[in-house]
Structure formats: C-alpha cells, structure tokens
Design a protein around this motif. Sequence first.
Motif, PDB file in Angstrom:
ATOM      1  N   SER A   8       9.010   7.978   1.109  1.00  0.00           N
ATOM      2  CA  SER A   8      10.056   8.142   0.098  1.00  0.00           C
ATOM      3  C   SER A   8      10.258   6.841  -0.666  1.00  0.00           C
ATOM      4  O   SER A   8       9.836   5.761  -0.229  1.00  0.00           O
ATOM      5  N   VAL A   9      10.956   6.944  -1.785  1.00  0.00           N
ATOM      6  CA  VAL A   9      11.267   5.751  -2.586  1.00  0.00           C
ATOM      7  C   VAL A   9      12.130   4.792  -1.763  1.00  0.00           C
ATOM      8  O   VAL A   9      11.952   3.572  -1.816  1.00  0.00           O
ATOM      9  N   ILE A  10      13.062   5.347  -0.985  1.00  0.00           N
ATOM     10  CA  ILE A  10      13.955   4.513  -0.173  1.00  0.00           C
ATOM     11  C   ILE A  10      13.139   3.758   0.890  1.00  0.00           C
ATOM     12  O   ILE A  10      13.325   2.556   1.111  1.00  0.00           O
ATOM     13  N   TRP A  11      12.233   4.497   1.543  1.00  0.00           N
ATOM     14  CA  TRP A  11      11.412   3.854   2.571  1.00  0.00           C
ATOM     15  C   TRP A  11      10.576   2.741   1.962  1.00  0.00           C
ATOM     16  O   TRP A  11      10.484   1.640   2.504  1.00  0.00           O
ATOM     17  N   TRP A  12       9.971   3.023   0.824  1.00  0.00           N
ATOM     18  CA  TRP A  12       9.096   2.031   0.200  1.00  0.00           C
ATOM     19  C   TRP A  12       9.881   0.793  -0.246  1.00  0.00           C
ATOM     20  O   TRP A  12       9.380  -0.324  -0.196  1.00  0.00           O
ATOM     21  N   ALA A  13      11.123   1.001  -0.658  1.00  0.00           N
ATOM     22  CA  ALA A  13      11.963  -0.141  -1.050  1.00  0.00           C
ATOM     23  C   ALA A  13      12.227  -1.044   0.160  1.00  0.00           C
ATOM     24  O   ALA A  13      12.196  -2.281   0.050  1.00  0.00           O
ATOM     25  N   GLU A  14      12.505  -0.432   1.303  1.00  0.00           N
ATOM     26  CA  GLU A  14      12.722  -1.221   2.518  1.00  0.00           C
ATOM     27  C   GLU A  14      11.435  -1.916   2.950  1.00  0.00           C
ATOM     28  O   GLU A  14      11.458  -3.069   3.410  1.00  0.00           O
ATOM     29  N   TRP A  15      10.321  -1.224   2.812  1.00  0.00           N
ATOM     30  CA  TRP A  15       9.033  -1.813   3.172  1.00  0.00           C
ATOM     31  C   TRP A  15       8.729  -3.031   2.288  1.00  0.00           C
ATOM     32  O   TRP A  15       8.268  -4.074   2.765  1.00  0.00           O
ATOM     33  N   THR A  16       8.999  -2.899   0.998  1.00  0.00           N
ATOM     34  CA  THR A  16       8.783  -4.011   0.068  1.00  0.00           C
ATOM     35  C   THR A  16       9.695  -5.184   0.399  1.00  0.00           C
ATOM     36  O   THR A  16       9.294  -6.352   0.330  1.00  0.00           O
ATOM     37  N   LYS A  17      10.922  -4.876   0.786  1.00  0.00           N
ATOM     38  CA  LYS A  17      11.873  -5.926   1.155  1.00  0.00           C
ATOM     39  C   LYS A  17      11.366  -6.696   2.380  1.00  0.00           C
ATOM     40  O   LYS A  17      11.472  -7.929   2.444  1.00  0.00           O
ATOM     41  N   LEU A  18      10.800  -5.967   3.347  1.00  0.00           N
ATOM     42  CA  LEU A  18      10.260  -6.626   4.521  1.00  0.00           C
ATOM     43  C   LEU A  18       9.107  -7.558   4.131  1.00  0.00           C
ATOM     44  O   LEU A  18       8.978  -8.668   4.669  1.00  0.00           O
ATOM     45  N   GLY A  19       8.277  -7.119   3.197  1.00  0.00           N
ATOM     46  CA  GLY A  19       7.190  -7.962   2.719  1.00  0.00           C
ATOM     47  C   GLY A  19       7.694  -9.279   2.168  1.00  0.00           C
ATOM     48  O   GLY A  19       7.110 -10.339   2.387  1.00  0.00           O
ATOM     49  N   LYS A  20       8.814  -9.222   1.453  1.00  0.00           N
ATOM     50  CA  LYS A  20       9.388 -10.458   0.903  1.00  0.00           C
ATOM     51  C   LYS A  20       9.879 -11.367   2.024  1.00  0.00           C
ATOM     52  O   LYS A  20       9.713 -12.584   1.963  1.00  0.00           O
ATOM     53  N   HIS A  21      10.484 -10.765   3.054  1.00  0.00           N
ATOM     54  CA  HIS A  21      10.926 -11.578   4.193  1.00  0.00           C
ATOM     55  C   HIS A  21       9.745 -12.244   4.885  1.00  0.00           C
ATOM     56  O   HIS A  21       9.848 -13.393   5.343  1.00  0.00           O
ATOM     57  N   LEU A  22       8.615 -11.517   4.970  1.00  0.00           N
ATOM     58  CA  LEU A  22       7.442 -12.052   5.650  1.00  0.00           C
ATOM     59  C   LEU A  22       6.594 -12.940   4.741  1.00  0.00           C
ATOM     60  O   LEU A  22       5.678 -13.623   5.213  1.00  0.00           O
ATOM     61  N   GLY A  23       6.893 -12.914   3.453  1.00  0.00           N
ATOM     62  CA  GLY A  23       6.103 -13.715   2.520  1.00  0.00           C
ATOM     63  C   GLY A  23       4.789 -13.079   2.153  1.00  0.00           C
ATOM     64  O   GLY A  23       3.822 -13.774   1.826  1.00  0.00           O
ATOM     65  N   VAL A  24       4.724 -11.727   2.186  1.00  0.00           N
ATOM     66  CA  VAL A  24       3.507 -11.003   1.834  1.00  0.00           C
ATOM     67  C   VAL A  24       3.776 -10.207   0.567  1.00  0.00           C
ATOM     68  O   VAL A  24       4.766  -9.465   0.494  1.00  0.00           O
ATOM     69  N   LYS A  25       2.902 -10.344  -0.404  1.00  0.00           N
ATOM     70  CA  LYS A  25       3.085  -9.625  -1.659  1.00  0.00           C
ATOM     71  C   LYS A  25       2.776  -8.150  -1.440  1.00  0.00           C
ATOM     72  O   LYS A  25       1.650  -7.775  -1.087  1.00  0.00           O
ATOM     73  N   ALA A  26       3.786  -7.311  -1.623  1.00  0.00           N
ATOM     74  CA  ALA A  26       3.616  -5.877  -1.406  1.00  0.00           C
ATOM     75  C   ALA A  26       2.991  -5.222  -2.641  1.00  0.00           C
ATOM     76  O   ALA A  26       3.112  -5.728  -3.759  1.00  0.00           O
ATOM     77  N   LEU A  27       2.310  -4.119  -2.421  1.00  0.00           N
ATOM     78  CA  LEU A  27       1.753  -3.375  -3.544  1.00  0.00           C
ATOM     79  C   LEU A  27       2.869  -2.689  -4.317  1.00  0.00           C
ATOM     80  O   LEU A  27       3.901  -2.322  -3.755  1.00  0.00           O
ATOM     81  N   ILE A  31       1.804 -14.022   0.087  1.00  0.00           N
ATOM     82  CA  ILE A  31       0.443 -13.769   0.554  1.00  0.00           C
ATOM     83  C   ILE A  31      -0.194 -12.675  -0.293  1.00  0.00           C
ATOM     84  O   ILE A  31       0.344 -11.575  -0.425  1.00  0.00           O
ATOM     85  N   ILE A  32      -1.343 -12.989  -0.878  1.00  0.00           N
ATOM     86  CA  ILE A  32      -2.044 -12.011  -1.707  1.00  0.00           C
ATOM     87  C   ILE A  32      -3.346 -11.547  -1.062  1.00  0.00           C
ATOM     88  O   ILE A  32      -3.926 -10.549  -1.482  1.00  0.00           O
ATOM     89  N   ASN A  33      -3.807 -12.273  -0.062  1.00  0.00           N
ATOM     90  CA  ASN A  33      -5.012 -11.835   0.645  1.00  0.00           C
ATOM     91  C   ASN A  33      -5.076 -12.545   1.994  1.00  0.00           C
ATOM     92  O   ASN A  33      -4.479 -13.604   2.195  1.00  0.00           O
ATOM     93  N   ILE A  34      -5.783 -11.933   2.932  1.00  0.00           N
ATOM     94  CA  ILE A  34      -6.001 -12.507   4.254  1.00  0.00           C
ATOM     95  C   ILE A  34      -7.486 -12.416   4.556  1.00  0.00           C
ATOM     96  O   ILE A  34      -8.087 -11.348   4.424  1.00  0.00           O
ATOM     97  N   ILE A  35      -8.100 -13.545   4.930  1.00  0.00           N
ATOM     98  CA  ILE A  35      -9.543 -13.563   5.161  1.00  0.00           C
ATOM     99  C   ILE A  35      -9.857 -14.157   6.530  1.00  0.00           C
ATOM    100  O   ILE A  35      -9.069 -14.920   7.092  1.00  0.00           O
ATOM    101  N   ASN A  36     -10.998 -13.800   7.040  1.00  0.00           N
ATOM    102  CA  ASN A  36     -11.520 -14.371   8.279  1.00  0.00           C
ATOM    103  C   ASN A  36     -12.350 -15.598   7.902  1.00  0.00           C
ATOM    104  O   ASN A  36     -13.479 -15.477   7.421  1.00  0.00           O
ATOM    105  N   ASN A  37     -11.791 -16.782   8.090  1.00  0.00           N
ATOM    106  CA  ASN A  37     -12.483 -18.010   7.689  1.00  0.00           C
ATOM    107  C   ASN A  37     -13.851 -18.142   8.328  1.00  0.00           C
ATOM    108  O   ASN A  37     -14.784 -18.700   7.735  1.00  0.00           O
ATOM    109  N   TYR A  38     -13.980 -17.656   9.569  1.00  0.00           N
ATOM    110  CA  TYR A  38     -15.236 -17.839  10.289  1.00  0.00           C
ATOM    111  C   TYR A  38     -16.414 -17.159   9.582  1.00  0.00           C
ATOM    112  O   TYR A  38     -17.562 -17.575   9.754  1.00  0.00           O
ATOM    113  N   SER A  39     -16.129 -16.130   8.801  1.00  0.00           N
ATOM    114  CA  SER A  39     -17.206 -15.424   8.112  1.00  0.00           C
ATOM    115  C   SER A  39     -17.745 -16.210   6.927  1.00  0.00           C
ATOM    116  O   SER A  39     -18.815 -15.890   6.399  1.00  0.00           O
TER     117      SER A  39
END
Length: 804
Positions: free
Chosen positions: A783-802, A62-70
């Motif tokens: 922290s770098v460790i926290w951000w690594a875990e956050w990025t890993k979660l993004g991959k599990h959810l299918g969202v492209k992390a920054l 996932i690279i973006n999320i939009i409100n289709n109704y708009s």
Amino acid sequence: MKKEKYVCIHGHFYQPPRENAWLESVESQDSAAPFHDWNERINFECYAPNTAARLMDNEQQIINIINNYSRISFNFGPTLLSWMEKADPATYQAIINADKESRLLLGGRGSAMAQAYGHLILPLANRRDKETQVIWGIRDFEYRFGRKPEGMWLAETAADTETLEVLAENDIKFTVLAPRQGKAIRKLGAEVWENIPSDSIDPRRAYLCKLPSGKSINLFFYHGGVAQDVAFKGLLNDGINFANSLSGSFENIETPQLIHVATDGESYGHHHRYGEMALASCLDHLDKNTDIQVTNYSAFLAKYPPQWEAQIHENSSWSCVHGIERWRSNCGCNTGGRPDWNQNWRGPLRDTLNWLRDKLIPIYETQTASLLKDPWAARNDYVQVVLQRGNEEVLQQFFKAHASKNLSESEEILLLRLMEMQRQAMQMFTSCGWFFDEISGLETDQILQYANRAIHYAEQVAGIQLHEEFLSHLEKAPSNFYENGASSYRKNVIPARVDLARVGMHYAASSLFEEYPEKLEIFNYEMTSEEFQRFEGGNQKIAFGRTTVRSKVTLSEKPFSFAVLYLGQQNIIGHISVDMPKADFDAMGEKLLPAFNQTDLGAVVGVMQDYFGSDRFTYWHLFNDEKRKILGEISERSLHATETVFREIYNDNYQLMTGIQLSNIPVPETYLSAVKFILNHDLSDMFFNGNTINIRTLKRLIREFKKWGVKFTNKSSLRLTISERVYHELQLVLQEKEKALERLRVLNQAMECLKEIEIELNTWKSQNLYFSASRQMKRMHYSVIWWAEWTKLGKHLGVKALEW
C-alpha cells in the motif's frame, strides 16, 4: 578505444593465529570487547563489510552496495579462512563467490591468490618446510575456491631464490613483491643487467625471473608510494582521492601499464574506519574512467606477458628495510612506543625453535619408518585431514594412500600424533612471533604454545624428553619485562597446556550446568558418558559418572570416573580418576547420594576423598571460556537480586531525588548509582531480550537519561546490541505479513528516538538487507502507507529508497 591503462588493488587479509594450541579454538579476549575475540571484531569491522561495501551519493545516502573482493586482487590467510568458515559462513561464502564473479568479469581469471599456509618467513625455513607450506597453501586454496591458484602471496613478501624455486616447482605463475626487493632488470634478450637503486623499480609492468633450475616465475613489484599513502597517510579518507592517486601514477607512454598497490587488507575497515567504503568509491570512480580498466594480476599477465627480466635481493621483504632481520635479530624495526626496549630476544628465539625443529625431524623419521611409505610426502598430504577434521572417509583415504601396511587402531593414533607434531613444529615459526617488540607478547606466547605442543607429542610418541633442554635454550633470550624468555614461557605458556585429564576435569564441572551432559563436545574433544547422575538440593548440586574423552585431532581417548560438588557461587570441588575400578565407583555412588540428601556436605566431601584421594580440582582449573560461561550463569541469579535492590532504591526515592534536583542540590552518588544501573539495564533489556519495543517506555528512558545526566555503562556493547536488534526487526518486517506494517511503524519510531541518544549505531547489516529487499520488491504488492513507512526507514538507515 582499447584500454592500455590498468589498475589492480591487492589486499592481503590475514590475522595471527589465535587458537589455543591444545583446544584448537580461540578463547575470549577482553581487549576485543564487546566481541569475543579479535578475529570476531576485525571480521565485523573489515572482512564482512567488504563483502557489502556502500556507495554514497552527495546526500550521503546509499545508492549501491558492492562486494569489493570481486573487483580487487586478494589473498586470505588459510588459518583465518578456516576460522571464518565456521564463525561467519555467510562472509566466507561471499568471499568464495567474489572469486567466481571476478572470473566472469575478467575472462576466467580469478582475483583470489593463494598464500603460503602458515605465514612463515620462508627464506628462514628449511627446504622441506618451504615445500610443505607452499603445497598446503595450494591445497587449501583448491579446497576453498575450487580451482588451482595462479599466484601465491608470501608472508611479509619475504623471498629468496630457493623460495621462488619452490613456487615454480608447484606451478605458481606469479607472486607480488615490494619495490625495494628488485635488484636488477634487463629487457628480454639483452645481455647486460641494469642495477637499480632501492625502491626505484618500475612497478607498471610484469617481470620474468629466470631461476637456476631452468624454471621461471613472474614478479609484480607494487607501487610503494601509493601503498604507503593507503597504509599511513590517510589516502582512505576519500575514495576519489585514492582513485586519482592511482590514475595519476601513469606515464604518458603507449605501452600497456599496470598501476598496482599491495596493502594489508585490514586497512579497509579496521585500521581505517569506513576504509571499505573508500575502496568501493575508488573502484566506482575508476570504472567511470574510460581510459582505465580495473583488473587483477592474472588477467594482466595473460594479456601482457613480461618483456623484462628481474633479479631480486636475496632475503628481502616488505616490512623490514634490513631484509628479513626483523625475524631473527635486533635490527631496529619495531612497532614503536617503547624506545627503552630492545629486540635482542629475536635471535635466541629463532635459534631455540630451529634447535627444536631439528630435534623433532629424526623422531618423526624414526617413528614413521614402519608406518609410512614416504614420511615427507605424507606430511605434504596431511593438510587434507586438517581441512576436513572429523571426516572419517578423508582420514581413511590418507591412511590408505600413505601407510606402508594396514594400521591398527593404536598405530593410527601414533601416526596422527606424529603428523600433529610436525604441524605444530611448522606453526611455531609463524612470523607474528617475531614481529612485535617483546618476547612475552601474545603473538610470541602463541608460537611458544605450538612449540610446547610439539614437545609434548615427542614425549608421547617416542618417550623423548626435550622440555628442560628447550627451557635452557630459551633462557638465552632476554626479555624487556621478565628475567628471560623462559620465565615468560613458564608464566604465560605452560598454564595453557591441556591434557585429557584436564579436559575430564572441565567436563565434570560443566556437567553440573549443561542440560544434556551425557554426550558433549568441548572444543576439539568429545565426551561420552557410560554412566551419569546429577542431583540438586537448593543451591547445591552433585554430579558423578564414568565418561570417555576422545580427541577429534588424534583420535586418542581416555576413560575416567569423576565426582563434582557445587556449593553455590563459584565454589566447586571435584575429583577425577583414570583408573578407578567399576566396583569402587558403584560403591562410591551408593554413599554419595544418601550423604547429599542428608545435607551433610562434609560427609559428601569425605566420601569423595575416600575414593579419589586428596587431589581435587576447583573452578580455577577450568578453561577460560567455560569459566566465563559458568560465572555468567551463576552471576545472573545474583544480579537479579542486585537489580531488585537498585530498583527499590530507584522507585522509593524517585520523588525525593527529584526534589533534591529541583532545589539545585547535588543528588547523592548512592542514588545516582541506582538510577544509572536501572536505566542502563532497562534500555539494554528492551533491545537484547527480544521484548517488544515499547515506544512510550523508550521515550521515557531517554528522558530519564537526560534528566539525571547519567551515562551508558558500556556504550560499545549497547551499540552492538541495538544494531543487532534493528537488523532482527527488519528481518521480521520482511517475513511477516499481517503485523509487518505495525512493526515497521514501531521500528521507525524507535529509530527516531535513538537519534537522541549519543550512540552511533553500526547498521551495515540492516543497510544490506534493506537495499537488497528494496530492489526485489514489487510495489503493487504494498500500500501507499506501507511504502511511505518503508521509505522513511530507508532514510533512517541512510539508504536511498526507490521511488514509488
């Protein structure tokens, strides 16, 4: 370069009304499981996801999320929005906000359109009902979107000249029709009309329709080919193909062109899974095309007023090739699947309800003669009361504006019953009642509930009995399943009828289990106890009291006395009286408690019968949702005992089962039943009850599922349970500080484990939260460790992390 090519995608979002006509609430529908009802299910699959539709890259991240109704043109059925306002306020607000956003994008021209209120086939309605339905649709729109509507969607796009006149009289600027509804066209100023073959009107422009009154309205005829491909030919399998199909429909001409389609909004996520993502991809692809501008009808009309006139085919629609016959005859249009069935019931049903409507009109006019200045103006304005139920100020404003005198309390109740009689009389014409194949279907039962309610009000306000004659008319409607329409009505509609006495029975039974029953709301009724007592002895309970039940709709109320005895399981014995003197109630109470304390339940039953008589009610008299609620509370205790037995079998025989399995001998089904119950219970319990997610236990459970080859007992319910827990855990990650990293690690480990289970999670809510949170985070705070875990979660959810 100025863009002269425009695209507009319209979604008609609507659900048949599902509320019990007496309770004003949607009761549980098993066919929608694991959701409570179909509104809830379709909201989860379609309406909510379209507020946050995903755009994916080539790696399906996932690279973006939009409100289709708009970005699209849309209308929502007022009754659907009324449900959503309470059931899912976040989605409701996102839809309202989308219209505001569209105004910013398109020069103040909002994308939301109004809808004629109750989804009636307006060409089949009388003039007054046409007017009220249009006015109610406008008022509902103004209440929700905070502006006047420019366009109005007609149910099934069904139109005739009188309907268009009513739209124009109420300052509606345009409506959308099917291409087959165009009859003739001519250039403005020309004298000769050009008759056009069916479905061949040029959809790329707006048309002016001049009306006999001298007024006019603008018409848009949508592109039938692309709309058909969206609905039935898989165009939503690929958003880019959808965009190419739209852009490929332009002609090589210099004049401004509008390619537009109108489809059921449920196509985008319910009828076609991930349809909301295809729509988002389509809109994104169109935005990248510098030759095309995405717009809405209002914005296009403001830029390019019609240069052509059009005439319509009278009594035409988008879903019946025979005009509007689908809603009054056996024209051949049906949903398919039962070629041996016919729809000969449609005409007699229409005749029956027309008869009832016409019988109710003189009752309404006669009974309101001494109460109202203008009964029909009052009906047109009554929608304000419907929109804000329980708002005493709005109600008093209504009385002040329309009453011809100061009304007494009893006159206010009478007037509200009369207004409700008329509301039900309009709702009984909801189009869905004729759309499907059989008169005993849910949708037809629904509109007949409205008819039944209207008949009841007529009896209340005027003492006029219409029911037997109504049944005689309904008997003329044949059924493919029952003897006739009246037989189906007796079996499926009459049992849904509710009066204040039945509400009292329901309250009496509920009071056994509610924590604070002295003041209780049950659907659209309020209960207030003057006196209430409840006692328990083992598995038995007794409750008795004096209570007043009040309708929040008509303000009518009724006091009653009750006594109810719970014997365990689903066994309930109750009595109710609307005329028991206070002295008798007190005397009964003095005898009931000693009898109950002496465990002489026979004596308790005898005392109740002495004071109430032999008429009594049981568990079976309760409303469906409360039956389920009470049964759930009762069965929870029984299931706990069942769990204990199964767990003993599982634990005591685990080694034996393993030995049998290693010996290549089939494990007895009795043992496997215990295994299946325990594994499913423990997996669901881990995610449902808020227990800590223990990764070691989760891995063990997954191994056990694989080892014994047992299946999930309710995969759809488990999918929903786990998906909701993932969302909850992510919320806690973002809320907590000290435990956030550890919780994030556990969530990642759980997501890794869940990959091994053949359950496709629905994580769109978690994806939304992750995406929005990622774009608000300041990396220096982590922290770098926290951000690594956050990025890993993004991959599990299918969202492209920054990137870090």
